[in-house]
Motif scaffolding. Sequence first.
Motif, PDB file in Angstrom:
ATOM      1  N   PRO A 165       9.651  -5.200  18.419  1.00 56.72           N
ATOM      2  CA  PRO A 165      10.084  -6.249  19.338  1.00 56.72           C
ATOM      3  C   PRO A 165       9.198  -7.485  19.282  1.00 56.72           C
ATOM      4  CG  PRO A 165      10.019  -4.114  20.422  1.00 56.72           C
ATOM      5  CD  PRO A 165       9.366  -3.934  19.115  1.00 56.72           C
ATOM      6  N   GLU A 166       7.898  -7.274  19.173  1.00 50.45           N
ATOM      7  CA  GLU A 166       6.980  -8.414  19.153  1.00 50.45           C
ATOM      8  C   GLU A 166       7.209  -9.290  17.917  1.00 50.45           C
ATOM      9  OE1 GLU A 166       2.830  -7.298  19.171  1.00 50.45           O
ATOM     10  OE2 GLU A 166       2.363  -9.146  18.071  1.00 50.45           O
ATOM     11  N   LEU A 167       7.264  -8.656  16.756  1.00 49.47           N
ATOM     12  CA  LEU A 167       7.427  -9.434  15.523  1.00 49.47           C
ATOM     13  C   LEU A 167       8.796 -10.088  15.452  1.00 49.47           C
ATOM     14  CD1 LEU A 167       5.583  -7.478  12.742  1.00 49.47           C
ATOM     15  CD2 LEU A 167       4.954  -9.578  13.906  1.00 49.47           C
ATOM     16  N   ALA A 168       9.809  -9.395  15.966  1.00 50.32           N
ATOM     17  CA  ALA A 168      11.138  -9.996  15.981  1.00 50.32           C
ATOM     18  C   ALA A 168      11.118 -11.291  16.784  1.00 50.32           C
ATOM     19  CB  ALA A 168      12.147  -9.013  16.557  1.00 50.32           C
ATOM     20  N   LYS A 169      10.384 -11.263  17.882  1.00 51.31           N
ATOM     21  CA  LYS A 169      10.296 -12.471  18.710  1.00 51.31           C
ATOM     22  C   LYS A 169       9.484 -13.546  17.990  1.00 51.31           C
ATOM     23  CE  LYS A 169       8.159 -12.149  22.614  1.00 51.31           C
ATOM     24  NZ  LYS A 169       7.786 -11.564  23.943  1.00 51.31           N
ATOM     25  N   ARG A 170       8.391 -13.143  17.351  1.00 50.32           N
ATOM     26  CA  ARG A 170       7.539 -14.118  16.692  1.00 50.32           C
ATOM     27  C   ARG A 170       8.289 -14.855  15.587  1.00 50.32           C
ATOM     28  NH1 ARG A 170       2.129 -12.625  13.382  1.00 50.32           N
ATOM     29  NH2 ARG A 170       1.743 -11.303  15.202  1.00 50.32           N
ATOM     30  N   TYR A 171       9.111 -14.123  14.812  1.00 52.19           N
ATOM     31  CA  TYR A 171       9.823 -14.757  13.700  1.00 52.19           C
ATOM     32  C   TYR A 171      11.205 -15.243  14.116  1.00 52.19           C
ATOM     33  CZ  TYR A 171       6.191 -13.165  10.552  1.00 52.19           C
ATOM     34  OH  TYR A 171       4.999 -12.968   9.917  1.00 52.19           O
ATOM     35  N   GLN A 172      11.529 -15.113  15.378  1.00 51.38           N
ATOM     36  CA  GLN A 172      12.799 -15.618  15.910  1.00 51.38           C
ATOM     37  C   GLN A 172      13.999 -14.960  15.241  1.00 51.38           C
ATOM     38  OE1 GLN A 172      12.582 -17.928  18.396  1.00 51.38           O
ATOM     39  NE2 GLN A 172      11.222 -19.603  17.818  1.00 51.38           N
ATOM     40  N   ILE A 173      13.924 -13.672  15.001  1.00 53.08           N
ATOM     41  CA  ILE A 173      15.050 -12.982  14.395  1.00 53.08           C
ATOM     42  C   ILE A 173      15.343 -11.718  15.195  1.00 53.08           C
ATOM     43  CG2 ILE A 173      14.644 -13.813  12.062  1.00 53.08           C
ATOM     44  CD1 ILE A 173      13.153 -11.254  11.527  1.00 53.08           C
ATOM     45  N   SER A 174      16.481 -11.100  14.884  1.00 48.30           N
ATOM     46  CA  SER A 174      16.815  -9.864  15.581  1.00 48.30           C
ATOM     47  C   SER A 174      16.044  -8.699  14.971  1.00 48.30           C
ATOM     48  CB  SER A 174      18.305  -9.598  15.476  1.00 48.30           C
ATOM     49  OG  SER A 174      18.568  -8.711  14.432  1.00 48.30           O
TER      50      SER A 174
END
Lengths: 227, 227
Positions: free
Chosen positions: B40-49
């Motif tokens: 969840p954290e990395l998905a948010k950081r890279y703005q992807i699902s």
Amino acid sequence: MHLANPTKQTAVTTADKVFEQMQHAIVEGEIPSGSKISEPELAKRYQISRSTLREALNRLEKCHLIERKANVGSRVVDCTIEGLLELYITREALEGMACRQAAKNMSDEEIVDMKAMLKLHGQTQELKDGTAYYQEEGDLDFHYKIILGSHNRQLIDLICGQLYHLVRMYRCQFGMNSPRASRAFNEHSQIIQAICDRDGELAEMLMRRHIAASRKNIENKIAQQAL
Amino acid sequence: MHLANPTKQTAVTTADKVFEQMQHAIVEGEIPSGSKISEPELAKRYQISRSTLREALNRLEKCHLIERKANVGSRVVDCTIEGLLELYITREALEGMACRQAAKNMSDEEIVDMKAMLKLHGQTQELKDGTAYYQEEGDLDFHYKIILGSHNRQLIDLICGQLYHLVRMYRCQFGMNSPRASRAFNEHSQIIQAICDRDGELAEMLMRRHIAASRKNIENKIAQQAL
DNA sequence: CCGACAGAAATTGTCGACAAATATAAATTA
DNA sequence: TAATTTATATTTGTCGACAATTTCTGTCGG
């Protein structure tokens, strides 16, 4: 069923199970070599969603059983003569080194274990002479033991986790039922002796010759078929 | 930026782009070695699902930069001395064989191209003596050329597509700025000569020594640090 | 104080739907 | 008719939500 991959424990997630099923299907040619893979169709066949199918496809790609192109799709790798020979070249390099490392790193227990296995193979070979299947399985077990004996995770993962699925695929599809069983048995004995003597250099050399001989055997067969 | 993977064309899908970004981040230690990866954290950081992130994670796993456990998650592989030595053992086997095949299969044009590159490296080395960075890049280019020259897809994919990301990671994280530049240059010259003579056996032997020397150099450094 | 247990929170696995790209079929023109 | 273009249909890539599993937290008993 004999263990396809001695490094991984049994599959837990459904993607794992589908991966194993598809792996067998591809290795045994049920899903034909070179054929295109339709995600919607396979998802329906295995009763799963496309997401989990794609997860399984990723693992198949990891062991080089399928190839993916962006926005186009996946294809089962096609078995060519060149591909087979390239595979054996790679095996020669990797398993040769693994054998050298095994001579250096195997524990005494592992060695006696391996000797016992060889003895068993000799007996079954006497009994079932001609039917090469047991020798076939035995050959893989022999190689697995040595690779694991290298105690090198990099080598173990590359060979057992990736190359060997392809090896089994080629063996199935080209109907290579180990015609050089007795000769292979002698070569195996020599290799184990070298490991027992902790002679890494010799062990590597013998293993490389063992695999190279297998490769040349295939090349001859191909040349014969071409007549 | 120099090409990280000479076999693949430029990334098209967003998962590819994120994969490349994360690859750099991991290799250069921005995402620390051994750390857990939060989807969840990395998905948010890279703005992807999360789906496309997981696709990127699968590719990272393919080149052994992360490791996944079912129902638990992913961790960046941690750089250990043992892992580094195991990697060099594997490189010795694979690149040695690639070098042998290169001596057999490289075209004449490829050889003159490689010679030109070596000459260029010799000049920059004279100019920038001491600053090892260019030699560092040059070293990788040299090895890439030979691997590609093997014309063996299996070897090319294993080394360039998988091992070399790890190699670069270790180089970055352990700060190994090729301290044996001039010696490596001589070894490179010898190897190219052997390939030029189409002497596969010698070429493999020299390449193996070249990599083994590099490994021993590291072992010495480690032993020194331990004082 | 330590360990076992139960509940809560967070994380991973799986699903169905939509958007973008590719492949197929039809239609138009030379 | 053959080639090119347009329109359709299929396939892949991406998204957000739900289910299953694991991990964390707090409580209880020894």
